[in-house]
Design an enzyme around this catalytic site. Sequence first.
Site, short mmCIF file in Angstrom:
data_model
loop_
_atom_site.label_atom_id
_atom_site.label_comp_id
_atom_site.label_asym_id
_atom_site.label_seq_id
_atom_site.Cartn_x
_atom_site.Cartn_y
_atom_site.Cartn_z
N ARG A 79 0.85 -1.20 0.00
CA ARG A 79 0.00 0.00 0.00
C ARG A 79 0.88 1.24 0.00
O ARG A 79 0.88 2.03 0.97
CB ARG A 79 -0.91 0.00 1.24
CG ARG A 79 -1.89 -1.15 1.29
CD ARG A 79 -2.81 -1.05 2.51
NE ARG A 79 -2.07 -1.09 3.77
CZ ARG A 79 -1.68 -2.21 4.38
NH1 ARG A 79 -1.99 -3.38 3.84
NH2 ARG A 79 -1.00 -2.18 5.51
N GLN A 99 -0.35 -16.08 -2.37
CA GLN A 99 -0.91 -15.37 -1.22
C GLN A 99 -1.50 -14.02 -1.62
O GLN A 99 -2.60 -13.65 -1.19
CB GLN A 99 0.19 -15.16 -0.18
CG GLN A 99 -0.25 -14.38 1.05
CD GLN A 99 0.91 -14.07 1.98
OE1 GLN A 99 2.03 -14.54 1.79
NE2 GLN A 99 0.66 -13.27 3.00
N THR A 147 6.72 -13.05 11.24
CA THR A 147 8.09 -12.74 10.86
C THR A 147 8.76 -11.80 11.86
O THR A 147 8.20 -10.77 12.23
CB THR A 147 8.12 -12.10 9.46
OG1 THR A 147 7.50 -12.99 8.54
CG2 THR A 147 9.53 -11.81 9.01
N GLU A 195 10.70 -8.60 2.36
CA GLU A 195 11.30 -7.36 2.87
C GLU A 195 12.74 -7.17 2.40
O GLU A 195 13.13 -6.08 2.00
CB GLU A 195 11.28 -7.36 4.39
CG GLU A 195 9.91 -7.36 5.02
CD GLU A 195 10.01 -7.48 6.53
OE1 GLU A 195 10.25 -6.47 7.20
OE2 GLU A 195 9.88 -8.62 7.04
#
Length: 378
Positions: free
Chosen positions: A113, A209, A314, A328
């Site tokens: 986002r 996912q 995580t 990430e």
Amino acid sequence: MNEDLFGLDNLPVASVVAADGRRFAATRLGNRVLDLSTLDHRLFAGGTLDAFLAAGRATWRQVRAAVVDVLSSDMYRLIELADVRPVLGFKVADYVDFYASEHHATNAGRIFRPDGEALTPNWKSMPVSYHGRAGTIVVSGTRIRRPPGQFRTESGVKFGPSRRLDFEAEVGFVVGAGSPAGAGVAVGDFAEHVFGVCLLNDWSARDIQGWESQPLGPHLGKSFATSLGAWITPLDALAQAWVAAPPRDPPVLPYLDDSGSPSGLDLALTVSINDTIVSRSSFASMYWTPAQLLAYLTSNGAHLRPGDVFGSGTVSGPERGNRGCLLELTWNGTEPLALSDGTTRNYLEDGDEVSISATAPGAGGRIGLAEVTGRIEL
């Protein structure tokens, strides 16, 4: 991992199989193991930890004290660690995975986002989670099949092997004593129900996912495999590892208030891909603590059963080198990660092996949490 990390102040437990096929419950001292059935044949019948976990905290402590006495006096023969193979030590009853790191949640929000708020409005009010499939938890060392699934491409929706396979470096908590239906578990009762801690890798197919999680949460992108460390470190071995939790803003609701005592865990995690260290992170930085996770998942009256497992989500930190997944580390594949063999990764390739290890403060120095590993195959 260094055998000095598995001394008398650690004593993790597991279920193992010997070369002759005999399965037995064991505790580890350095690079040797003790057959726990020699101490209590009934409690460890069948070579599993099921009855032991269900027995509760008083029994856990009695057995631990007996093990220390035995190992301190050389009363029983020990077996070489190299001569046994760990297996999943207990029947996994239920599995819940959380999203407890503010650093991880913020990074994921910025990736998905970029023009909106990084954290969703509910994130600092409750530990966000999803209810997983217990039957897909596998023991460390199990080969991980690249899952097929549906995902969206520039040319349309496809079905095939995931092209964005990822790891998630997490900490898992193994429940022993259950709780009655309709009664939540208070944050102060955490140690009455949770036997111990192990490392967990919640493998994630990011393309599957991302396409399926609209509007509901993860399903097939997660349920193909979750790797669990074979050796469970008892909470009693982590008495020196409790630390203050990070500040919470806004204040949490009373049923999640864990400010009465240190509730964070000082665990130092290391992640390697093909022997290249790609991440180092600290579990002490997690926004939501283990006791809060347990209180939340039972707050609607859901009951605990022996063998329940819940994962932290995580474990990530503020710097790139602290990030606990490739989503990430590579910023969703846009910043390739260099490995020591000269290759780079956006996401995992077939043949890659991921290893997660950790240490914690112990009574006599640092202790180790056994590695959780998995190798990718097509």
